[in-house]
Design a protein around this motif. Structure first.
Motif, PDB file in Angstrom:
ATOM      1  N   GLN A  91       0.827  -1.196   0.000  1.00  0.00           N
ATOM      2  CA  GLN A  91       0.000   0.000   0.000  1.00  0.00           C
ATOM      3  C   GLN A  91       0.864   1.250   0.000  1.00  0.00           C
ATOM      4  O   GLN A  91       1.978   1.257   0.527  1.00  0.00           O
ATOM      5  CB  GLN A  91      -0.918   0.006   1.216  1.00  0.00           C
ATOM      6  CG  GLN A  91      -1.928  -1.112   1.197  1.00  0.00           C
ATOM      7  CD  GLN A  91      -2.845  -1.055   2.392  1.00  0.00           C
ATOM      8  OE1 GLN A  91      -2.773  -0.162   3.225  1.00  0.00           O
ATOM      9  NE2 GLN A  91      -3.738  -2.028   2.472  1.00  0.00           N
ATOM     10  N   LEU A  92       0.323   2.304  -0.584  1.00  0.00           N
ATOM     11  CA  LEU A  92       1.052   3.561  -0.675  1.00  0.00           C
ATOM     12  C   LEU A  92       1.400   4.100   0.708  1.00  0.00           C
ATOM     13  O   LEU A  92       2.503   4.598   0.923  1.00  0.00           O
ATOM     14  CB  LEU A  92       0.243   4.595  -1.461  1.00  0.00           C
ATOM     15  CG  LEU A  92       0.880   5.973  -1.620  1.00  0.00           C
ATOM     16  CD1 LEU A  92       2.211   5.860  -2.352  1.00  0.00           C
ATOM     17  CD2 LEU A  92      -0.052   6.911  -2.344  1.00  0.00           C
ATOM     18  N   LYS A  93       0.482   3.969   1.661  1.00  0.00           N
ATOM     19  CA  LYS A  93       0.765   4.469   3.013  1.00  0.00           C
ATOM     20  C   LYS A  93       1.935   3.706   3.639  1.00  0.00           C
ATOM     21  O   LYS A  93       2.737   4.278   4.371  1.00  0.00           O
ATOM     22  CB  LYS A  93      -0.471   4.423   3.903  1.00  0.00           C
ATOM     23  CG  LYS A  93      -0.972   3.030   4.208  1.00  0.00           C
ATOM     24  CD  LYS A  93      -2.208   3.068   5.087  1.00  0.00           C
ATOM     25  CE  LYS A  93      -2.662   1.656   5.390  1.00  0.00           C
ATOM     26  NZ  LYS A  93      -3.825   1.640   6.266  1.00  0.00           N
ATOM     27  N   GLU A  94       2.047   2.420   3.341  1.00  0.00           N
ATOM     28  CA  GLU A  94       3.173   1.637   3.854  1.00  0.00           C
ATOM     29  C   GLU A  94       4.477   2.045   3.167  1.00  0.00           C
ATOM     30  O   GLU A  94       5.508   2.195   3.820  1.00  0.00           O
ATOM     31  CB  GLU A  94       2.921   0.147   3.647  1.00  0.00           C
ATOM     32  CG  GLU A  94       1.762  -0.387   4.440  1.00  0.00           C
ATOM     33  CD  GLU A  94       1.382  -1.807   4.058  1.00  0.00           C
ATOM     34  OE1 GLU A  94       0.735  -2.462   4.894  1.00  0.00           O
ATOM     35  OE2 GLU A  94       1.721  -2.256   2.950  1.00  0.00           O
ATOM     36  N   LEU A  95       4.407   2.223   1.864  1.00  0.00           N
ATOM     37  CA  LEU A  95       5.604   2.627   1.121  1.00  0.00           C
ATOM     38  C   LEU A  95       6.091   3.991   1.580  1.00  0.00           C
ATOM     39  O   LEU A  95       7.299   4.207   1.720  1.00  0.00           O
ATOM     40  CB  LEU A  95       5.326   2.627  -0.382  1.00  0.00           C
ATOM     41  CG  LEU A  95       6.510   2.952  -1.274  1.00  0.00           C
ATOM     42  CD1 LEU A  95       7.631   1.941  -1.078  1.00  0.00           C
ATOM     43  CD2 LEU A  95       6.089   3.008  -2.726  1.00  0.00           C
TER      44      LEU A  95
END
Length: 111
Positions: free
Chosen positions: A64-68
């Motif tokens: 996910q973008l938030k994780e990246l």
């Protein structure tokens, strides 16, 4: 989790690319435009492009973008550490505390 570790490795490689860019900026070139088009700079931007593609691939695989985005904040750890190791730049107490806060934030996010 697997792609998170890959993304972390990609962030480290991107930090290495910044070391290439720094090395290119340390020299004076003639004519002036060679400052921006030399082996170090071209190599640095090539590696940065590869890391961008790798990040897109990790997101395509399910990261996910938030994780990246959180993983990419580890760049604030890798760049000072590499600049200290490669260029012997100093790390002030303020920088060290800031890096510690970022690392704690990353750990809290992933708990």
């Amino acid at each position: 989790m697997k792609y998170g570790l890959i993304a972390l490795a990609v962030v480290f490689v991107a930090a290495c690319a910044q070391m290439l860019l720094k090395q290119g900026a340390r020299k004076e070139y003639q004519p002036w435009w060679r400052q921006y088009i030399n082996g170090w700079v071209v190599s640095g931007y090539t590696v940065m492009f590869i890391t961008m593609v790798a990040n897109i691939w990790c997101m395509h695989q399910g990261l996910q973008l938030k994780e990246l985005s959180i993983i990419e904040s580890m760049n604030y750890l890798f760049v000072p550490a590499l600049s200290w190791f490669v260029f012997h730049e100093s790390i002030s107490l303020r920088k060290a505390l800031s890096i510690a806060i970022i690392i704690i934030g990353v750990i809290v996010f992933f708990l």
